[in-house]
Design an enzyme around this catalytic site. Structure first.
Site, PDB file in Angstrom:
ATOM      1  CB  CYS A 113      -0.912  -0.009   1.230  1.00 27.97           C
ATOM      2  SG  CYS A 113      -1.920   1.487   1.385  1.00 27.97           S
ATOM      3  CG  ASP A 124      21.833  -3.739 -13.759  1.00 25.78           C
ATOM      4  OD1 ASP A 124      21.977  -4.922 -14.115  1.00 25.78           O
ATOM      5  OD2 ASP A 124      21.534  -3.409 -12.600  1.00 25.78           O
TER       6      ASP A 124
END
Length: 448
Positions: A218, A354
């Site tokens: 949340c 990456d």
């Protein structure tokens, strides 16, 4: 605009147009960034002056995935209504690219002729851009992990956006993906008019939450969200049992809307562009007509016919994007219309350096369906290793999978073409720079 500003603007425009002409004449590129970079030296407030001249207003399109497709669809809808639209269609989405796109729609004295400006904007520069631009609409599509070496986590991006959007005029309309908890929470904190799009089709729920999920907690209290179902990654129907945070009411019923291209992610793109168009008073029937005749942006489910064979290019540059591409390709493979997939992984600046994100991709479904998987790109062996692990961990149909490694991209394309039947579709799944290379080889010169 005073006389000094007008003179400096005219000089900046003249320089930009001269540079654009020279770069294109010499075949050095699309001139999508350099003209803006140099012209800004002649007028530091150039971006602000250009944005102020857009007759009907500036529309910013932000988010991790789907910006190009959604922007092109929205542009097409508006142009079908006879509006003139400025758009950074080349995908140059940093400040210099935005300035270049706007300058391309000015006359020789710097008067902008566009009714609307649709600007695809890199997530990181939204706060910077909003200091010079008061948009009519901000459309936020989603927030996923993407190039962590540049952006960081989605919560940090959302917080920066919220801080700057809160300072904008109350007349700015904010349109958000309500299925994304992070964006939905952001919208609930704003004072501007906020409208939400999303899916209302439980039949499209995934069987389980994907591995590459970003935001299952949340955004208000940090408690795990209760998901009734997910459509892709963390996008779905959710609520928080602890604090009461829940998904906002959607402005559209997705079941009533047609879809552009393939994949659940393109349904989101359709709804996003459609809701913005409705906010700009375009009739629903007119929107539907454009959607049904829409052609893909380059590399985004773009379909080509090369030497009599059908090719579909599906840009995939992060875990969520590639998972959805695999989902769409798998659905087509099940029908027998495709047996070969070419995956091209690069690690250049436009891709993100990456490539560890490939281990968050659920490649197992692609392996289970069998067929030919051809691998190439700067990081050929990283991608091949990921698929090999999927072979080892999968228990279904491993003997039907043929993994082919080709370091040379031209050779990889030739191999994939030779393995594709006359009635089949070759799916090419590249990262961004790889997509540009592949398209150049397919459309720029004969390779076979």
């Amino acid at each position: 605009m005073n006389v000094v500003d007008r003179v400096r603007l005219g000089l900046a425009v003249g320089v930009a147009k001269a540079i654009t002409a020279m770069v294109r004449l010499l075949g050095l590129g699309a001139a999508s960034v350099l003209p803006g970079a140099i012209s800004r030296r002649f007028h530091p407030r150039l971006l602000s002056l250009l944005c102020e001249q857009v007759k009907q207003g500036v529309i910013l399109v932000v988010g991790t995935n789907g910006k190009t497709t959604t922007s092109l669809l929205l542009r097409t809808i508006l142009e079908d209504q006879n509006y003139q639209v400025a758009h950074n269609e080349t995908g140059a989405n940093l400040i210099n690219g935005l300035v270049t796109a706007l300058l391309g729609n000015t006359n020789l004295i710097g008067t902008l002729t566009a009714d609307y400006a649709i600007l695809e904007v890199d997530e990181n520069i939204v706060p910077l851009l909003l200091k010079d631009c008061q948009p009519r609409v901000i459309l936020a599509l989603n927030l996923f992990r993407d190039q962590l070496d540049r952006y960081g986590e989605v919560d940090a991006i959302s917080q920066r956006w919220q801080k700057e959007i809160a300072t904008l005029s109350p007349n700015t309309v904010i349109i958000l993906n309500g299925d994304d908890p992070t964006l939905c929470y952001l919208g609930q904190q704003l004072n501007q008019k906020v409208r939400y799009f999303g899916l209302s089709e439980p039949k499209l729920y995934l069987e389980e939450i994907p591995h590459a999920v970003d935001s299952i907690y949340c955004p208000s209290c940090g408690h795990p969200l209760n998901y009734q179902g997910v459509y892709l990654s963390h996008l779905g129907d959710y609520s928080c049992e602890k604090c009461g945070f829940k998904k906002s009411k959607l402005a559209l019923n997705s079941e009533d809307w047609p879809q552009i291209l393939i994949g659940v992610y393109n349904k989101y793109n359709t709804l996003a562009a459609g809701l913005v168009a409705q906010e700009l008073n375009v009739e629903k029937a007119a929107i539907f007509k454009t959607v049904k005749n829409f052609k893909a942006a380059f590399g985004r489910a773009e379909e080509l016919t090369i030497n009599g064979k059908h090719v579909r290019i599906l840009l995939s540059k992060n875990p969520v994007g590639m998972n959805e591409t695999i989902r769409a390709v798998s659905d087509i493979k099940k029908t027998g219309q495709s047996s070969t997939t070419l995956l091209v992984l690069n690690d250049r600046i436009p891709d993100g350096t990456d490539v560890s994100w490939i281990w968050d991709v659920d490649t197992e479904p692609l392996v289970k369906l069998g067929g030919n998987l051809v691998v190439s790109g700067d990081r050929t062996y990283d991608m091949a290793l990921r698929l090999k692990y999927s072979q080892e961990t999968s228990t279904e149909q491993n003997s039907c999978v043929k993994l082919i490694v080709k370091e040379d991209l031209k050779e990889a394309i030739e191999t994939a073409f030779n393995l594709t039947g006359e009635e089949e579709t070759l799916h090419i799944v590249p990262t961004y720079s790889a997509m540009l290379e592949v398209r150049g080889m397919l459309t720029g010169r004969q390779i076979l």
